[in-house]
Design a protein around this motif. Structure first.
Motif, PDB file in Angstrom:
ATOM      1  N   UNK A 105       1.073  -1.428   0.155  1.00 18.44           N
ATOM      2  CA  UNK A 105      -0.011   0.000   0.302  1.00 18.44           C
ATOM      3  C   UNK A 105       1.146   1.095  -0.266  1.00 18.44           C
ATOM      4  N   UNK A 106       0.444   2.418  -1.316  1.00 15.95           N
ATOM      5  CA  UNK A 106       1.276   3.645  -0.974  1.00 15.95           C
ATOM      6  C   UNK A 106       0.206   4.636  -0.451  1.00 15.95           C
ATOM      7  N   UNK A 107       0.603   5.511   0.623  1.00 16.89           N
ATOM      8  CA  UNK A 107      -0.304   6.052   1.053  1.00 16.89           C
ATOM      9  C   UNK A 107       0.408   7.444   1.245  1.00 16.89           C
ATOM     10  N   UNK A 108      -0.152   8.029   0.736  1.00 17.22           N
ATOM     11  CA  UNK A 108       0.451   9.607   0.948  1.00 17.22           C
ATOM     12  C   UNK A 108      -0.422  11.048   1.412  1.00 17.22           C
ATOM     13  N   UNK A 109       0.070  11.769   1.927  1.00 18.45           N
ATOM     14  CA  UNK A 109      -0.557  12.708   2.833  1.00 18.45           C
ATOM     15  C   UNK A 109       0.016  13.950   2.407  1.00 18.45           C
ATOM     16  N   UNK A 110      -0.864  15.486   1.819  1.00 24.22           N
ATOM     17  CA  UNK A 110       0.346  16.769   1.354  1.00 24.22           C
ATOM     18  C   UNK A 110      -0.344  17.529   1.616  1.00 24.22           C
ATOM     19  N   UNK A 111       0.299  18.678   1.463  1.00 28.65           N
ATOM     20  CA  UNK A 111      -0.605  20.304   2.073  1.00 28.65           C
ATOM     21  C   UNK A 111       0.703  20.782   1.393  1.00 28.65           C
ATOM     22  N   UNK A 112       0.339  22.166   0.545  1.00 33.06           N
ATOM     23  CA  UNK A 112       0.412  23.287  -0.096  1.00 33.06           C
ATOM     24  C   UNK A 112       0.507  24.177   0.564  1.00 33.06           C
ATOM     25  N   UNK A 113       1.290  24.849   0.362  1.00 33.14           N
ATOM     26  CA  UNK A 113       1.624  25.928   1.811  1.00 33.14           C
ATOM     27  C   UNK A 113       2.421  27.463   1.006  1.00 33.14           C
ATOM     28  N   UNK A 114       1.504  28.775   0.791  1.00 36.48           N
ATOM     29  CA  UNK A 114       1.829  29.405   0.268  1.00 36.48           C
ATOM     30  C   UNK A 114       1.973  31.561   1.156  1.00 36.48           C
ATOM     31  N   UNK A 115       3.397  31.733   0.888  1.00 40.24           N
ATOM     32  CA  UNK A 115       4.085  32.763   1.765  1.00 40.24           C
ATOM     33  C   UNK A 115       4.800  32.362   3.170  1.00 40.24           C
ATOM     34  N   UNK A 116       5.059  31.496   3.143  1.00 40.06           N
ATOM     35  CA  UNK A 116       6.111  30.625   4.308  1.00 40.06           C
ATOM     36  C   UNK A 116       6.923  31.613   4.141  1.00 40.06           C
ATOM     37  N   UNK A 165       9.946  17.885   1.289  1.00 40.66           N
ATOM     38  CA  UNK A 165       9.352  19.434   0.946  1.00 40.66           C
ATOM     39  C   UNK A 165       9.944  19.549   0.072  1.00 40.66           C
ATOM     40  N   UNK A 166       9.562  20.404  -1.207  1.00 35.34           N
ATOM     41  CA  UNK A 166       9.521  20.876  -2.101  1.00 35.34           C
ATOM     42  C   UNK A 166       9.043  22.170  -3.071  1.00 35.34           C
ATOM     43  N   UNK A 167      10.017  22.453  -3.488  1.00 36.83           N
ATOM     44  CA  UNK A 167       8.683  24.382  -4.220  1.00 36.83           C
ATOM     45  C   UNK A 167       8.160  23.589  -5.365  1.00 36.83           C
ATOM     46  N   UNK A 168       6.756  24.235  -5.036  1.00 38.18           N
ATOM     47  CA  UNK A 168       5.635  24.257  -5.629  1.00 38.18           C
ATOM     48  C   UNK A 168       5.668  24.634  -6.928  1.00 38.18           C
ATOM     49  N   UNK A 169       5.497  24.032  -8.232  1.00 37.23           N
ATOM     50  CA  UNK A 169       6.228  24.559  -9.526  1.00 37.23           C
ATOM     51  C   UNK A 169       5.278  25.180 -10.134  1.00 37.23           C
ATOM     52  N   UNK A 170       5.355  26.762 -10.126  1.00 36.03           N
ATOM     53  CA  UNK A 170       4.483  27.254 -11.019  1.00 36.03           C
ATOM     54  C   UNK A 170       4.094  28.633 -10.077  1.00 36.03           C
ATOM     55  N   UNK A 171       4.396  28.770  -8.251  1.00 34.37           N
ATOM     56  CA  UNK A 171       3.915  29.407  -7.596  1.00 34.37           C
ATOM     57  C   UNK A 171       5.230  29.834  -6.879  1.00 34.37           C
ATOM     58  N   UNK A 172       6.289  30.969  -6.734  1.00 33.47           N
ATOM     59  CA  UNK A 172       7.108  31.112  -6.454  1.00 33.47           C
ATOM     60  C   UNK A 172       7.650  31.481  -5.464  1.00 33.47           C
TER      61      UNK A 172
END
Length: 190
Positions: free
Chosen positions: A16-27, A109-116
């Motif tokens: 089983x592959x389980x993924x949990x993620x969140x995307x954040x702007x303005x850190x 953690x990695x930069x979100x593509x297309x969002x600086x």
């Protein structure tokens, strides 16, 4: 005496592959600063009532391959993990003998593509249940699955809070069973 690692092939039931993620702007913190904080304070990110992390091997103030954590999990789910890989943007844990799962969990953690000014934080596990009883309780009854999901969703929420930025939508959850996994992912488990 050191415990043996439990790799995916040691477990029972479906992979089983389980993924949990969140995307954040303005850190307010760089992804490296935030990951360093997560690595040094993992217990503060996990909800203590559901999963209490205690470093059982390794130095305080660092996270290195070979370090170990004893995790007290609500109910009969306690288990130990060993750090297998660390960088300034990720770390990986492998379950040890007696853990309810057999496999690996990666935090990255990695930069979100297309969002600086945005990032993507994800927890990804690739594992099987330790044995048939755990598989039954987790998948059939659903007890462990709900607790695990609550734990990692709360972890993602805390990452977003500690960044000082704003979430882009809700924490996302995805589970894929062996028959739906990409061949490359299946190969990782062999």
């Amino acid at each position: 005496m050191p415990k043996d690692e439990q790799v995916q092939s040691d477990g029972a039931g479906k992979l089983i592959e389980r993924r949990y993620w969140v995307e954040v702007q303005g850190s307010q913190r760089s992804i490296q600063e935030l990951m360093a904080d997560i690595q040094l304070n993992i217990a503060d990110y996990a909800p203590g009532l559901l999963a209490d992390f205690e470093k059982s091997k390794g130095s305080t103030g660092t996270l290195r391959p070979g370090d170990e954590f004893a995790i007290k999990i609500l109910g009969p789910w306690n288990g130990d993990v060993r750090v297998t890989d660390v960088s300034d943007t990720h770390f990986e844990l492998r379950t040890l003998e007696g853990h309810p799962e057999a496999g690996d969990i990666r935090f990255f953690i990695e930069p979100l593509e297309h969002f600086p000014d945005a990032f993507h934080f994800e927890i990804r596990s690739l594992a099987r249940s330790r044995d048939g009883l755990v598989s039954f309780a987790y998948d059939t009854v659903g007890v462990g699955k709900k607790m695990q999901e609550q734990t990692w969703v709360a972890f993602c929420e805390r990452v977003a809070e500690q960044s000082g930025g704003e979430k882009i939508g809700d924490v996302q959850v995805r589970t894929l069973y062996e028959e739906d996994l990409h061949p490359v992912v299946k190969a990782e488990a062999e």
